[in-house]
Design a protein around this motif. Structure first.
Motif, PDB file in Angstrom:
ATOM      1  N   SER A 159      14.449  -1.660 -71.284  1.00 23.42           N
ATOM      2  CA  SER A 159      15.846  -1.295 -71.048  1.00 23.42           C
ATOM      3  C   SER A 159      16.627  -1.305 -72.351  1.00 23.42           C
ATOM      4  O   SER A 159      16.343  -2.090 -73.263  1.00 23.42           O
ATOM      5  N   THR A 234      12.844  -7.078 -67.846  1.00 23.26           N
ATOM      6  CA  THR A 234      13.298  -6.097 -66.866  1.00 23.26           C
ATOM      7  C   THR A 234      12.156  -5.171 -66.472  1.00 23.26           C
ATOM      8  O   THR A 234      11.591  -4.469 -67.316  1.00 23.26           O
ATOM      9  N   TYR A 236      10.603  -1.873 -64.542  1.00 27.99           N
ATOM     10  CA  TYR A 236      11.141  -0.515 -64.402  1.00 27.99           C
ATOM     11  C   TYR A 236      11.642  -0.227 -62.994  1.00 27.99           C
ATOM     12  O   TYR A 236      12.733   0.327 -62.828  1.00 27.99           O
ATOM     13  N   TRP A 239      14.892  -1.880 -62.542  1.00 28.63           N
ATOM     14  CA  TRP A 239      15.934  -1.157 -63.295  1.00 28.63           C
ATOM     15  C   TRP A 239      16.372   0.089 -62.543  1.00 28.63           C
ATOM     16  O   TRP A 239      17.564   0.383 -62.449  1.00 28.63           O
TER      17      TRP A 239
END
Length: 243
Positions: A159, A234, A236, A239
């Motif tokens: 990210s 994070t 994917y 996110w």
């Protein structure tokens, strides 16, 4: 600490915010603030009194013209940094950038790294894996009608928030006099990542695996991943759910 951030886009704005929140005097500089990297105009004023310079600017193109852009821009930035007695130059680059000679943009970023390494100011280079925010653009670039052509190149998306945090941390610390790789916690084949993205966003396009498609078709092996690098937390899919 007074820190000049050259580039006020996706990463630069977040780096400035993080450094400011940490108590540093961080200011952003770009064409909109009167800094022209191709002529050097405004750089002396922008870097005056700065202890650290953070290079997160980017080329307006990703073709052969990027090579001349980074050569000129970084030469001007480093000259101004030396004049201002800057003590630390930090640059954002790309994981595996020197392992993809067939892509002009990667050669351009490698040239930028080489210029920084050859200059007398202590430096740090943060190499980041593919930004999560740019995955949709990667898909768009190789779309024909309702088909997205993607190779199975391994990528390790991170990210932009975690990229900015890493750059800010390095900028506030002692020079690495080397490079630091950063990436996300998961490795995906790019074609699989495309399918995950389309499904999560309700996009009716479908992915066809094509090992020659787009920029990533020129990448050999897993050079764009960061085994042993600093990994973000994070994931994917998580996110995507926040978008």
């Amino acid at each position: 600490m007074k820190i000049a951030v050259i580039g006020t886009g996706l990463i630069g704005t977040q780096v400035i915010q993080r450094l400011t929140e940490a108590g540093h005097d961080a200011t952003g500089h770009s064409r909109s603030t009167g800094v022209d990297l191709l002529t050097g105009e405004g750089l002396d004023e922008a870097l005056s009194g700065a202890e650290v310079v953070v290079d997160v600017y980017n080329s307006p193109t990703f073709d052969e013209a990027a090579i001349d852009f980074f050569r000129t821009a970084e030469t001007h930035a480093l000259a101004a940094a030396r004049k201002a007695d800057v003590r630390h130059v930090v640059a954002l680059s790309i994981v595996g950038v020197d392992q993809v000679p067939d892509v002009a943009y990667y050669r351009a970023k490698t040239l930028q790294e080489d210029l920084i390494k050859a200059n007398p100011i202590p430096y740090s280079i943060v190499r980041a894996a593919q930004f999560m925010e740019f995955i949709p653009s990667v898909l768009d670039f190789t779309t024909e009608g309702d088909v997205v052509r993607l190779p199975s190149t391994p990528v390790q998306p991170i990210s932009s928030a975690e990229v900015a945090a890493a750059v800010a941390e390095v900028a506030a610390g002692a020079p690495l006099q080397g490079t630091r790789d950063i990436a996300g916690p998961e490795v995906f084949p790019l074609d699989e990542l495309g399918r995950i993205t389309l499904e999560a966003t309700g996009d009716n396009r479908h992915v066809v695996t094509d090992e020659t498609a787009g920029l990533f078709g020129a990448v050999k092996g897993d050079v764009l991943t960061a085994p042993g690098g600093h990994l973000g937390t994070t994931h994917y899919r998580d996110w995507l759910r926040t978008r």
